[in-house]
Write a protein that holds these residues in place. Structure first.
Motif, mmCIF file in Angstrom:
data_model
loop_
_atom_site.group_PDB
_atom_site.id
_atom_site.type_symbol
_atom_site.label_atom_id
_atom_site.label_comp_id
_atom_site.label_asym_id
_atom_site.label_seq_id
_atom_site.Cartn_x
_atom_site.Cartn_y
_atom_site.Cartn_z
ATOM 1 N N CYS A 45 33.888 37.219 35.824
ATOM 2 C CA CYS A 45 33.165 37.827 36.806
ATOM 3 C C CYS A 45 33.745 38.025 38.218
ATOM 4 O O CYS A 45 33.337 38.495 39.330
ATOM 5 C CB CYS A 45 31.893 36.897 36.787
ATOM 6 N N GLU A 46 34.413 36.704 38.517
ATOM 7 C CA GLU A 46 35.311 36.461 39.855
ATOM 8 C C GLU A 46 36.146 37.591 40.078
ATOM 9 O O GLU A 46 36.151 38.125 41.297
ATOM 10 C CB GLU A 46 36.083 35.019 40.000
ATOM 11 N N ALA A 47 36.730 38.179 39.051
ATOM 12 C CA ALA A 47 37.894 39.282 39.346
ATOM 13 C C ALA A 47 36.813 40.443 39.613
ATOM 14 O O ALA A 47 37.515 41.246 40.506
ATOM 15 C CB ALA A 47 38.389 39.496 37.852
ATOM 16 N N LYS A 48 35.947 40.418 39.188
ATOM 17 C CA LYS A 48 34.942 41.757 39.250
ATOM 18 C C LYS A 48 34.301 41.667 40.684
ATOM 19 O O LYS A 48 34.671 42.806 41.475
ATOM 20 C CB LYS A 48 33.715 42.054 38.413
ATOM 21 N N MET A 49 34.194 40.419 41.173
ATOM 22 C CA MET A 49 33.678 40.652 42.670
ATOM 23 C C MET A 49 34.850 40.632 43.675
ATOM 24 O O MET A 49 34.770 41.272 44.406
ATOM 25 C CB MET A 49 33.303 38.977 42.797
ATOM 26 N N VAL A 50 36.216 40.348 43.211
ATOM 27 C CA VAL A 50 37.128 40.735 44.101
ATOM 28 C C VAL A 50 37.499 42.088 44.159
ATOM 29 O O VAL A 50 38.030 42.459 45.155
ATOM 30 C CB VAL A 50 38.226 39.714 43.776
ATOM 31 N N MET A 51 37.280 42.602 42.990
ATOM 32 C CA MET A 51 38.019 44.057 42.949
ATOM 33 C C MET A 51 36.850 44.881 43.585
ATOM 34 O O MET A 51 37.217 45.962 44.322
ATOM 35 C CB MET A 51 37.728 44.629 41.360
ATOM 36 N N ARG A 52 35.493 44.468 43.905
ATOM 37 C CA ARG A 52 34.763 45.129 44.726
ATOM 38 C C ARG A 52 34.712 45.170 46.113
ATOM 39 O O ARG A 52 34.339 45.974 46.777
ATOM 40 C CB ARG A 52 33.218 44.880 44.344
ATOM 41 N N ASP A 53 35.477 44.054 46.524
ATOM 42 C CA ASP A 53 35.899 43.946 47.901
ATOM 43 C C ASP A 53 37.280 44.602 48.328
ATOM 44 O O ASP A 53 38.216 44.179 48.225
ATOM 45 C CB ASP A 53 36.057 42.401 48.297
ATOM 46 N N THR A 54 36.830 45.897 48.557
ATOM 47 C CA THR A 54 38.156 47.058 48.989
ATOM 48 C C THR A 54 39.078 46.457 49.838
ATOM 49 O O THR A 54 40.207 46.557 49.685
ATOM 50 C CB THR A 54 37.646 48.160 49.306
ATOM 51 N N ALA A 55 38.471 46.035 51.206
ATOM 52 C CA ALA A 55 39.595 45.595 52.302
ATOM 53 C C ALA A 55 40.240 44.357 51.740
ATOM 54 O O ALA A 55 41.475 44.248 51.803
ATOM 55 C CB ALA A 55 38.738 45.178 53.268
ATOM 56 N N GLY A 56 39.634 43.375 51.042
ATOM 57 C CA GLY A 56 40.308 42.227 50.744
ATOM 58 C C GLY A 56 41.383 42.370 49.622
ATOM 59 O O GLY A 56 42.136 41.440 49.308
ATOM 60 N N LEU A 57 40.993 43.410 48.825
ATOM 61 C CA LEU A 57 41.874 44.187 47.554
ATOM 62 C C LEU A 57 43.336 44.518 48.149
ATOM 63 O O LEU A 57 44.176 44.399 47.609
ATOM 64 C CB LEU A 57 41.103 44.744 46.507
ATOM 65 N N ILE A 58 42.964 45.560 49.168
ATOM 66 C CA ILE A 58 44.127 46.293 49.519
ATOM 67 C C ILE A 58 44.787 45.557 50.734
ATOM 68 O O ILE A 58 45.938 45.599 50.729
ATOM 69 C CB ILE A 58 43.485 47.721 50.311
ATOM 70 N N VAL A 59 44.198 44.891 51.696
ATOM 71 C CA VAL A 59 45.029 44.390 52.718
ATOM 72 C C VAL A 59 46.071 43.556 52.399
ATOM 73 O O VAL A 59 47.499 43.730 52.891
ATOM 74 C CB VAL A 59 44.101 43.865 53.754
ATOM 75 N N PRO A 60 45.713 42.285 51.435
ATOM 76 C CA PRO A 60 46.747 41.351 51.056
ATOM 77 C C PRO A 60 48.225 42.308 50.433
ATOM 78 O O PRO A 60 49.142 41.605 50.419
ATOM 79 C CB PRO A 60 46.150 40.480 50.165
ATOM 80 N N VAL A 61 47.801 43.543 49.796
ATOM 81 C CA VAL A 61 49.237 43.944 49.246
ATOM 82 C C VAL A 61 49.622 44.919 50.197
ATOM 83 O O VAL A 61 50.917 45.247 50.416
ATOM 84 C CB VAL A 61 48.797 44.631 47.716
ATOM 85 N N GLY A 62 48.576 45.691 50.750
ATOM 86 C CA GLY A 62 49.069 47.051 51.805
ATOM 87 C C GLY A 62 49.809 46.611 52.984
ATOM 88 O O GLY A 62 51.118 47.212 53.399
#
Length: 256
Positions: A20-37
């Motif tokens: 469930c935590e992973a799904k929440m993180v995946m829904r946060d587009t900015a939080g998912l892309i910025v740390p990698v991008g």
């Protein structure tokens, strides 16, 4: 009369929570892309010139300076900004308070967020290393065991500071704002905007003790195969201890 037993969540409950935590993180587009991008962008912008200049032990600027900086950015972004914002949201919405009256402790949510954040960190760092190795000719650290040990300390230090942010932030937006201020303040003293040599000497010395600067310097030493400064290791360990102590004292599971 038979005493009632308190049922503790088993492995299935822990796995479901992490999912469930992973799904929440995946829904946060900015939080998912910025740390990698963002780290990949810095890597791409710097690698063309940094991969040709040798500095120590036949290691390039890319390997000794850029990659440690990129790794520190990935860990700091997730630890100081992403994780605190989720925990602040859970507290504000009452999720942590409701969990406290169930067999599932609010601490489970914290552990689940840390696990998901760690996985995201590993993916972000892995993507940066893969790009550096595949496209820019970077090589692994001269001392891989030291690098892995330092990386574990870096994650612990950044997450500990992130717990302080989560403890004092009243809302998710406040957590993001405080986390970003902490990220840029620590980064400014640790080489985020240029070599620490360009900073005033007192600032550069303090930066080597603070989590961001200590992370970059310790990883740089491991990559080059040189001795890691004790100040860097002490600074990272101190951040873990202070962060854990402050968070344990200040953090509240609800808004009261």
């Amino acid at each position: 009369m038979t005493a009632s037993r308190t049922h503790r969540p088993g492995a299935t409950a822990w796995l479901m929570l992490v999912r469930c935590e992973a799904k929440m993180v995946m829904r946060d587009t900015a939080g998912l892309i910025v740390p990698v991008g963002l780290p990949l962008l810095i890597l791409a912008m710097s690698a063309s010139t940094a991969s040709t200049e040798t500095v120590v032990n036949e290691r390039t600027v890319l390997e000794v300076f850029v990659l440690p900086l990129v790794i520190a950015i990935v860990v700091a972004t997730i630890g100081l900004v992403n994780m605190p914002s989720f925990l602040a949201y859970y507290r504000l919405s009452g999720i942590l308070r409701r969990l406290s009256v169930t067999p599932a402790s609010p601490a489970m949510m914290l552990v689940g967020q840390v696990v998901v954040g760690a996985v995201q960190t590993l993916l972000g760092v892995g993507a940066a290393l893969l790009a550096a190795f595949s496209f820019f000719g970077a090589r692994p650290p001269v001392d891989p065991f030291a690098a892995v040990g330092v990386f574990a300390l870096v994650m612990g230090a950044m997450y500990a500071v992130g717990m302080i942010v989560a403890a004092i932030a009243p809302t998710p937006n406040a957590a993001v704002a405080i986390g970003l201020v902490a990220f840029f303040a620590l980064g400014a003293c640790g080489g985020l905007f240029g070599s620490p040599d360009a900073l005033p000497d007192p600032v550069a010395q303090v930066g080597g003790w603070l989590p961001f600067g200590a992370s970059v310097e310790a990883l740089s030493a491991a990559w080059a195969g040189t001795a890691i400064a004790p100040a860097n290791l002490i600074g990272l360990a101190a951040a873990i201890g202070v962060g854990a102590a402050v968070a344990a004292t200040v953090f509240r599971w609800d808004r009261s």
